[in-house]
Scaffold this motif. Structure first.
Motif, PDB file in Angstrom:
ATOM      1  N   ILE A   1       0.842  -1.195   0.000  1.00 17.08           N
ATOM      2  CA  ILE A   1       0.000   0.000   0.000  1.00 17.08           C
ATOM      3  C   ILE A   1       0.875   1.242   0.000  1.00 17.08           C
ATOM      4  CG2 ILE A   1      -1.661   1.342   1.340  1.00 17.08           C
ATOM      5  CD1 ILE A   1      -2.847  -1.239   2.309  1.00 17.08           C
ATOM      6  N   GLY A   2       0.644   2.095  -0.957  1.00 12.87           N
ATOM      7  CA  GLY A   2       1.422   3.318  -1.054  1.00 12.87           C
ATOM      8  C   GLY A   2       0.681   4.507  -0.479  1.00 12.87           C
ATOM      9  N   ASP A   3       0.471   5.508  -1.327  1.00 11.25           N
ATOM     10  CA  ASP A   3      -0.151   6.746  -0.872  1.00 11.25           C
ATOM     11  C   ASP A   3      -1.668   6.595  -0.866  1.00 11.25           C
ATOM     12  OD1 ASP A   3      -0.781   9.289  -0.190  1.00 11.25           O
ATOM     13  OD2 ASP A   3       0.553  10.235  -1.647  1.00 11.25           O
ATOM     14  N   TYR A   4      -2.184   6.106   0.235  1.00  9.07           N
ATOM     15  CA  TYR A   4      -3.622   5.808   0.344  1.00  9.07           C
ATOM     16  C   TYR A   4      -4.465   7.076   0.278  1.00  9.07           C
ATOM     17  CZ  TYR A   4      -7.933   4.120   2.574  1.00  9.07           C
ATOM     18  OH  TYR A   4      -9.232   3.827   2.865  1.00  9.07           O
ATOM     19  N   ALA A   5      -4.027   8.132   0.958  1.00  5.23           N
ATOM     20  CA  ALA A   5      -4.796   9.372   0.969  1.00  5.23           C
ATOM     21  C   ALA A   5      -4.909   9.967  -0.432  1.00  5.23           C
ATOM     22  CB  ALA A   5      -4.146  10.375   1.922  1.00  5.23           C
ATOM     23  N   ALA A   6      -3.817   9.943  -1.201  1.00  4.57           N
ATOM     24  CA  ALA A   6      -3.855  10.469  -2.566  1.00  4.57           C
ATOM     25  C   ALA A   6      -4.772   9.634  -3.444  1.00  4.57           C
ATOM     26  CB  ALA A   6      -2.444  10.500  -3.150  1.00  4.57           C
ATOM     27  N   PHE A   7      -4.788   8.337  -3.214  1.00  4.34           N
ATOM     28  CA  PHE A   7      -5.657   7.437  -3.971  1.00  4.34           C
ATOM     29  C   PHE A   7      -7.124   7.783  -3.722  1.00  4.34           C
ATOM     30  CE2 PHE A   7      -7.730   3.128  -4.249  1.00  4.34           C
ATOM     31  CZ  PHE A   7      -7.636   3.011  -5.626  1.00  4.34           C
ATOM     32  N   LEU A   8      -7.481   8.005  -2.455  1.00  2.00           N
ATOM     33  CA  LEU A   8      -8.860   8.361  -2.116  1.00  2.00           C
ATOM     34  C   LEU A   8      -9.263   9.690  -2.752  1.00  2.00           C
ATOM     35  CD1 LEU A   8      -9.220   7.409   1.661  1.00  2.00           C
ATOM     36  CD2 LEU A   8     -10.146   6.219  -0.319  1.00  2.00           C
TER      37      LEU A   8
ATOM     38  N   SER B   1       2.303  14.726  -6.840  1.00  3.58           N
ATOM     39  CA  SER B   1       3.053  15.969  -7.057  1.00  3.58           C
ATOM     40  C   SER B   1       2.855  16.572  -8.448  1.00  3.58           C
ATOM     41  CB  SER B   1       4.538  15.734  -6.797  1.00  3.58           C
ATOM     42  OG  SER B   1       5.033  14.703  -7.628  1.00  3.58           O
ATOM     43  N   TRP B   2       3.055  15.796  -9.510  1.00  7.40           N
ATOM     44  CA  TRP B   2       2.976  16.370 -10.858  1.00  7.40           C
ATOM     45  C   TRP B   2       1.554  16.792 -11.204  1.00  7.40           C
ATOM     46  CZ3 TRP B   2      -0.227  14.124 -14.456  1.00  7.40           C
ATOM     47  CH2 TRP B   2      -0.635  12.802 -14.200  1.00  7.40           C
ATOM     48  N   TRP B   3       0.579  16.013 -10.725  1.00  9.37           N
ATOM     49  CA  TRP B   3      -0.834  16.330 -10.976  1.00  9.37           C
ATOM     50  C   TRP B   3      -1.229  17.582 -10.196  1.00  9.37           C
ATOM     51  CZ3 TRP B   3      -4.425  14.835 -14.337  1.00  9.37           C
ATOM     52  CH2 TRP B   3      -5.773  15.078 -14.050  1.00  9.37           C
ATOM     53  N   ALA B   4      -0.861  17.620  -8.921  1.00 12.15           N
ATOM     54  CA  ALA B   4      -1.179  18.786  -8.093  1.00 12.15           C
ATOM     55  C   ALA B   4      -0.505  20.036  -8.644  1.00 12.15           C
ATOM     56  CB  ALA B   4      -0.760  18.538  -6.646  1.00 12.15           C
ATOM     57  N   GLY B   5       0.712  19.888  -9.128  1.00 11.13           N
ATOM     58  CA  GLY B   5       1.428  21.032  -9.681  1.00 11.13           C
ATOM     59  C   GLY B   5       0.724  21.642 -10.881  1.00 11.13           C
ATOM     60  N   PHE B   6       0.175  20.771 -11.738  1.00 11.91           N
ATOM     61  CA  PHE B   6      -0.550  21.261 -12.913  1.00 11.91           C
ATOM     62  C   PHE B   6      -1.749  22.101 -12.491  1.00 11.91           C
ATOM     63  CE2 PHE B   6      -4.283  20.606 -15.654  1.00 11.91           C
ATOM     64  CZ  PHE B   6      -3.837  21.221 -16.830  1.00 11.91           C
TER      65      PHE B   6
END
Length: 482
Positions: A344-351, A422-427
């Motif tokens: 399990i990686g970045d669960y919060a970002a996935f949600l 990061s890249w998505w949020a940056g856009f």
């Protein structure tokens, strides 16, 4: 009149299809869905889905963790944010559940009436991808929790066992729902009461210490968990006897138990000083804790079951004659293999990503189904067609206006909360700069994107059309527009 037609169609399907059609989900999309699930069957199903190990291991997400993973909300603030987010998410889940009972169609097929047959493939593919991810995550959580109970078996052994159990449940989905109502729900309820008694007896820290500044971020995190079930709700409620029962069972059954489970998870998190990697410890260290926690671990299989079964039903929107039994066996093996090699990686970002896609889509669906096209029903057998109805046929015309409303709602979500990738949020932060838009702390990405998508849908629905679309014929109306 709608419910009477539902009953007649279900009875005719049952008499033609034999015992399997009456008691179990059809094998292909071409077969009618039996209406056999009462309110308590559905309520128990949704109540069990509301109690998840994710509610414990992922409880920190409603505390609005910063970029370093440190909670920014006080535990008390997190509890309130979770209750608000879950209650709102439960109502949205109910809105997604009722159309399945009304039309008798699974979730992705239902979207043919919203976007058109071909355009429904877009959310279908997204749903398949997210469900495979959820199914894999569930097996990982089950294996990790089982290892915490007893590490005498290698982790891969638990993954394989959970994968086999999941696959078996998906072969008899409606039987599994009834099994949950009769046995599992009672055991889960007893375990919840026991752990509440044990944990509140522990010396809890000051739950009010901390900030309320990220309240809506925490509420959106809880809402996203509820919303994650929106794209699959109709897969089960298409077997419901009434739309009202489907709405109530989903909205109330899920919300109540998720709130109970998340509060328990946040209390456990408080006892381990916010360390999410140790959130299971308070459960395991109390008297008989291992025994009662094993109930949660075994029950978690209904989460993976629901994800795998709905993946198969979603695939049937693309390949209607595919046998769901074959699909679920292949999918069960696939997510088991993924769970063996992934963590399990970045669960919060996935949600957050799930919420940003499906919250505005629900806004479009709710507005169009309840306020627009879905209000008009074909008068079956009379030749009097009073409206276009909800066309779920394979040749349902494309509705680009609904795609536009969905896209606008999605953009509204991202502008308020771009997420943690990061890249998505940056856009989207660059887009904020171009538009000179600064999100305010009171803004809820989920609620505002839902409302924006719904309002745009209503506006587009009132625009004059070029030409007239063909209404579904009486035969299609009887089968899919009941």
């Amino acid at each position: 009149m709608t419910s009477e037609v539902d009953s007649k169609v279900g009875a005719e399907a049952g008499s033609k299809g034999g015992r399997r059609s009456r008691d179990e989900a059809p094998f292909t999309l071409d077969e009618p869905a039996p209406k056999v699930l009462g309110f308590w069957d559905q309520g128990a199903f949704w109540a069990n889905l509301g109690v998840s190990l994710f509610a414990f291991s992922g409880a920190y997400t409603v505390l609005a963790p910063d970029e370093n993973g440190r909670p920014t909300l006080a535990i008390a603030a997190g509890i309130v944010a979770m209750i608000v987010g879950t209650a709102l998410g439960g109502l949205m889940l109910g809105l997604a559940a009722a159309p399945g009972a009304r039309t008798g169609q699974p979730a992705m097929v239902l979207l043919r009436g919203l976007f058109g047959a071909r355009l429904s493939y877009v959310p279908t593919v997204l749903n398949i991808a997210q469900l495979i991810g959820w199914g894999t995550f569930e097996l990982i959580v089950i294996a990790d929790a089982a290892s915490a109970l007893w590490d005498g078996i290698p982790r891969w052994g638990y993954v394989i066992a959970a994968g086999i159990l999941t696959t078996v449940l998906t072969i008899w989905p409606l039987g599994s729902v009834r099994l949950l109502r009769r046995y599992v729900t009672v055991a889960v309820g007893i375990a919840l009461v026991y752990f509440y008694i044990q944990l509140v007896r522990e010396p809890l820290p000051d739950l009010t210490e901390g900030s309320w500044g990220g309240f809506w971020i925490g509420a959106d995190a809880a809402l996203a968990v509820s919303i994650s079930w929106v794209p699959v709700a109709a897969d089960y409620t298409r077997h419901a006897r009434t739309a009202r029962g489907a709405f109530g069972a989903a909205a109330v059954g899920y919300s109540v138990t998720q709130i109970i489970a998340y509060v328990l998870g946040l209390l456990a998190l408080a006892l381990v000083a916010g360390d999410s990697s140790k959130v299971f410890d308070p459960f395991l260290h109390v008297t008989l804790g291992v025994l009662f926690f094993a109930v949660f671990v075994l029950r978690e299989a209904d989460q993976s079951f629901a994800n795998v079964y709905s993946t198969a039903v979603s695939i049937q929107n693309l390949v209607p004659r595919a046998d769901r039994r074959v699909l679920t066996v292949v999918l069960g093996a696939g997510i088991t293999g993924l769970a063996l090699v992934l963590n399990i990686g970045d669960y919060a970002a996935f949600l957050a990503l799930i919420g940003s896609v499906f919250v505005p889509m629900l806004g479009v669906l709710a507005a169009d189904f309840y306020l627009g096209r879905g209000r008009w029903r074909a008068a079956i057998g009379t030749g009097d067609v009073r409206g276009l109805g909800w066309n779920t046929s394979r040749n349902a015309p494309s509705r680009w206006g609904m795609i536009a409303a969905w896209a606008i709602g999605f953009a509204a979500y991202q502008l308020i909360y771009p997420g943690g990738v990061s890249w998505w949020a940056g856009f989207w932060q660059d887009v904020q700069g171009v538009l000179h838009f600064t999100p305010q702390s009171w803004m809820s990405a989920s609620l505002l994107s839902f409302l924006v998508a719904g309002v745009v849908t209503v506006v587009i629905g009132r625009l004059p059309r070029r030409g007239r679309e063909t209404a579904p014929d009486a035969g299609h109306a009887a089968a899919g527009d009941r």
